[in-house]
Every structure is written in structure tokens, then in C-alpha cells.
Design a protein around this motif. Sequence first.
Motif, PDB file in Angstrom:
ATOM      1  N   ASP A 158       1.885  13.102   1.619  1.00 27.83           N
ATOM      2  CA  ASP A 158       1.075  11.962   2.596  1.00 27.83           C
ATOM      3  C   ASP A 158       0.661  11.224   1.520  1.00 27.83           C
ATOM      4  N   ASP A 159       0.366  10.498   0.338  1.00 29.63           N
ATOM      5  CA  ASP A 159      -0.085   9.978  -0.575  1.00 29.63           C
ATOM      6  C   ASP A 159       0.948   9.009  -0.635  1.00 29.63           C
ATOM      7  N   GLY A 160       1.604   9.179  -0.585  1.00 28.41           N
ATOM      8  CA  GLY A 160       3.466   8.731  -1.412  1.00 28.41           C
ATOM      9  C   GLY A 160       3.522   7.573   0.271  1.00 28.41           C
ATOM     10  N   SER A 161       3.370   8.867   1.423  1.00 28.61           N
ATOM     11  CA  SER A 161       3.804   7.947   2.186  1.00 28.61           C
ATOM     12  C   SER A 161       2.760   7.085   2.339  1.00 28.61           C
ATOM     13  N   ASN A 162       0.912   6.956   2.340  1.00 24.43           N
ATOM     14  CA  ASN A 162       0.537   5.756   2.465  1.00 24.43           C
ATOM     15  C   ASN A 162       0.773   5.218   1.523  1.00 24.43           C
ATOM     16  N   VAL A 163       0.776   5.096   0.606  1.00 23.55           N
ATOM     17  CA  VAL A 163       1.135   3.560  -0.360  1.00 23.55           C
ATOM     18  C   VAL A 163       2.509   3.560   0.264  1.00 23.55           C
ATOM     19  N   TRP A 164       3.273   3.847   0.564  1.00 29.96           N
ATOM     20  CA  TRP A 164       4.798   3.389   0.957  1.00 29.96           C
ATOM     21  C   TRP A 164       4.542   2.471   2.582  1.00 29.96           C
ATOM     22  N   GLU A 165       3.456   3.222   2.954  1.00 25.30           N
ATOM     23  CA  GLU A 165       3.132   1.856   4.131  1.00 25.30           C
ATOM     24  C   GLU A 165       2.749   0.873   3.919  1.00 25.30           C
ATOM     25  N   GLN A 166       1.452   1.054   2.788  1.00 23.96           N
ATOM     26  CA  GLN A 166       0.829  -0.428   2.148  1.00 23.96           C
ATOM     27  C   GLN A 166       1.657  -1.267   2.362  1.00 23.96           C
TER      28      GLN A 166
END
Length: 129
Positions: free
Chosen positions: A51-59
Motif C-alpha cells: 500500500d505504501d509503495g502504491s501511494n508513493v507511486w501514485e504521488q
Amino acid sequence: MDKRREAKIRTALIERREHIQGELDRLQEEIRALGVAQGIEHGALSNHMADDGSNVWEQERILTMSNDLQDMLNQAHGALERLDHGTYGDCERCGRPVNPERLEAFPWVRYCIECQTIVEREQNMPVRQ
């Protein structure tokens, strides 16, 4: 340039500017939504690394898109300023007229095709110190 053609170009540039601004506003909402999600987690990382990786990628995706859209918005603003100052359609590098077909396809361009090639080549060259 005749007044009818100038009005058509101005309208197209204003519509482009408004569309781009709408996209930028939408991306800002996405950034806010991600911030709200992080706020729910109290600013901490979530319980799952994916989830953290997805959030960083999305940002990062949103920021990259925002930067590209901001460049496009600046191009539209610049073209409108050139229309206001009577320099629209003149190459900013060599001063020669930009091909009308090029302006028709890309009304925000600043350079003739020859100078555009040179500018792009110069931008990609490493800086010597």
C-alpha cells in the motif's frame, strides 16, 4: 494575420488553457485525497508495504503529470501573450515566420521547425563546466 484567424487561434488557446487548468485541478484533488488517506493513518505508513509503495507511486505519477500539464499551460499563456503583443507566428529564435501548417497543428509553438530542432538538441547536450 487577419482578425478572424486571430480570433479562432485565441479561442483555441483559451479552450486549451481551460482544459489544462481543469486537469490540474483534478490532479490537485487526487493529491488531497491521498493526503486525507494518510491523515486517516495519522501520517504514518500503512500496515502493508505494498500500500505504501502504491501511494508513493501514485504521488509521483500525479506530480509528473502536473509538471507536464503546467508546461503545457505555460505554452498556452505564452502564445496568448504573443498574440497580444503582435509577435504570434514569429520564431522566437530566428524571427522568421513559423510555417502556418505548424501553427495550425500546434498553435502554442514558439519556434520554426529548424530552430525547434536546434533548441531540442541544445537542451539535451550535457552542460560543460
